[in-house]
Design an enzyme around this catalytic site. Structure first.
Site, mmCIF file in Angstrom:
data_model
loop_
_atom_site.group_PDB
_atom_site.id
_atom_site.type_symbol
_atom_site.label_atom_id
_atom_site.label_comp_id
_atom_site.label_asym_id
_atom_site.label_seq_id
_atom_site.Cartn_x
_atom_site.Cartn_y
_atom_site.Cartn_z
ATOM 1 N N HIS A 111 35.554 22.953 -18.977
ATOM 2 C CA HIS A 111 34.205 23.281 -18.489
ATOM 3 C C HIS A 111 34.325 24.468 -17.530
ATOM 4 O O HIS A 111 35.304 24.575 -16.789
ATOM 5 C CB HIS A 111 33.591 22.069 -17.786
ATOM 6 C CG HIS A 111 32.143 22.263 -17.478
ATOM 7 N ND1 HIS A 111 31.714 22.993 -16.396
ATOM 8 C CD2 HIS A 111 31.019 21.857 -18.128
ATOM 9 C CE1 HIS A 111 30.387 23.019 -16.391
ATOM 10 N NE2 HIS A 111 29.943 22.341 -17.433
ATOM 11 N N GLY B 212 21.964 19.165 -16.115
ATOM 12 C CA GLY B 212 20.887 18.663 -15.259
ATOM 13 C C GLY B 212 19.935 17.707 -15.963
ATOM 14 O O GLY B 212 19.574 16.654 -15.412
ATOM 15 N N ASN C 202 26.522 15.653 -19.585
ATOM 16 C CA ASN C 202 27.566 15.845 -18.579
ATOM 17 C C ASN C 202 26.933 15.570 -17.219
ATOM 18 O O ASN C 202 26.162 16.381 -16.724
ATOM 19 C CB ASN C 202 28.092 17.294 -18.654
ATOM 20 C CG ASN C 202 29.042 17.624 -17.519
ATOM 21 O OD1 ASN C 202 29.528 16.726 -16.833
ATOM 22 N ND2 ASN C 202 29.300 18.912 -17.325
ATOM 23 N N GLU D 102 28.950 27.629 -23.774
ATOM 24 C CA GLU D 102 28.163 27.514 -22.547
ATOM 25 C C GLU D 102 28.256 28.817 -21.759
ATOM 26 O O GLU D 102 29.223 29.008 -20.991
ATOM 27 C CB GLU D 102 28.704 26.370 -21.685
ATOM 28 C CG GLU D 102 28.604 25.017 -22.337
ATOM 29 C CD GLU D 102 28.471 23.914 -21.301
ATOM 30 O OE1 GLU D 102 27.495 23.168 -21.385
ATOM 31 O OE2 GLU D 102 29.317 23.824 -20.393
ATOM 32 N N GLU E 279 33.098 25.057 -14.779
ATOM 33 C CA GLU E 279 33.290 24.699 -13.363
ATOM 34 C C GLU E 279 34.760 24.370 -13.091
ATOM 35 O O GLU E 279 35.278 24.657 -12.014
ATOM 36 C CB GLU E 279 32.350 23.533 -12.991
ATOM 37 C CG GLU E 279 30.905 24.020 -12.922
ATOM 38 C CD GLU E 279 29.848 22.965 -13.196
ATOM 39 O OE1 GLU E 279 30.157 21.761 -13.179
ATOM 40 O OE2 GLU E 279 28.689 23.360 -13.439
HETATM 41 C C1 PEP Z 1 26.800 21.898 -18.174
HETATM 42 O O1 PEP Z 1 27.194 21.756 -17.030
HETATM 43 O O2 PEP Z 1 27.581 21.661 -19.101
HETATM 44 C C2 PEP Z 1 25.427 22.325 -18.390
HETATM 45 C C3 PEP Z 1 25.093 22.762 -19.563
HETATM 46 O O3 PEP Z 1 24.561 22.240 -17.308
HETATM 47 P P1 PEP Z 1 22.964 22.534 -17.300
HETATM 48 O O4 PEP Z 1 22.384 21.880 -18.524
HETATM 49 O O5 PEP Z 1 22.493 21.930 -16.034
HETATM 50 O O6 PEP Z 1 22.808 24.022 -17.346
#
Ligand code: PEP
Length: 248
Positions: free
Chosen positions: A96, A233, A8, A167, A98
């Site tokens: 997600h 990331g 992502n 997540e 966010e």
């Molecule tokens: C994400 O945004 O789906 C995610 C898992 O981000 P990160 O790996 O940066 O924690």
């Protein structure tokens, strides 16, 4: 079952940055180096067509980071599933954290987005996960169960055709990863919820997401109910993303 690793990219990238990142992924020869993993990347919408063209002929699929419920009409700023398909997308992330936090997306809307994606030929990647406050209040299972149930109620048995990343919000972009045991506990709960409705022969891919890195991926992916990862990331660095795909 083949593992699935999805990157992502969030609102990162530029045409030059993307081209270099993709070059790094293509030169890793994923079919040979990660033969037991399916891999996809989800760039911002505006880059989907270009990234799909650059990845054409490779085993790396492309997805979007969101999708509209509607397929056409007066919905300024939205992008419909058939449009994403036309540009070469195979997956659509929906729900997600966010989007839930900054755009007020609730369980019902997320479920309708998943339904629209599925109806138009995209595989919905439906994210669930609790905040730190919810975890500390002992509500983790109640929250993820509620989020998944909304999708199950809307999709019925079609829920067998989606992908569900767990997540934990407190682990996204924070460097704090859920321990393999913490992640497995939640995955087992989601697995049981799905199997109670679909039976034990159907295995919905359950991904883990939240600060997955090359050095913790293998341990997470070794858990019995973790079928891959949604990577934020680390998906922006070709070497890290390739190492994670190899771990899968
Ligand atoms: C994400 O945004 O789906 C995610 C898992 O981000 P990160 O790996 O940066 O924690």
């Amino acid at each position: 079952m083949k593992k699935l690793v999805v990157g992502n990219w969030k609102m990162h990238g530029s045409r030059a940055f993307n081209a270099e990142l993709i070059q790094g992924l293509l030169s890793a020869d994923l079919p040979t180096s990660a033969p037991r993993a399916d891999v996809a990347v989800c760039p911002p919408f505006v880059y989907v067509a270009e990234v799909a063209a650059q990845l054409q002929g490779s085993p790396i699929a492309v997805g979007t980071q969101d999708i509209a419920v509607q397929v056409q009409g007066a919905f300024t700023g939205e992008v419909a599933a058939p449009m994403a398909v036309e540009l070469g997308a195979r997956y659509a992330i929906v729900g997600h954290s966010e989007r839930r936090a900054y755009h007020g997306e609730g369980d019902e809307l997320v479920a309708l987005k998943a339904q629209s994606a599925l109806a138009n030929g995209l595989v919905p990647i439906v994210c669930v996960g609790e905040t730190l406050a919810e975890r500390e209040a002992g509500q983790t299972q109640a929250v993820v169960t509620r989020q998944l149930q909304a999708v199950m109620d809307t999709l019925g048995t079609d829920v067998a055709r989606i992908v569900v990343p767990y997540e934990p919000v407190w682990a996204i972009g924070t460097g704090k990863t859920a321990s393999p045991e913490q992640a497995q506990d939640v995955h087992a709960c989601l697995r049981a919820q799905l199997q109670a409705s679909l039976g034990t022969d159907v295995r919905v891919p359950l991904l883990y997401g939240g600060s997955v890195k090359p050095d913790n991926a293998a341990q997470l992916f070794a858990q019995p109910d973790i079928d891959g990862g949604l990577i934020g990331g680390a998906a922006l660095k070709a070497a890290d993303f390739v190492a994670i795909a190899r771990a899968a």
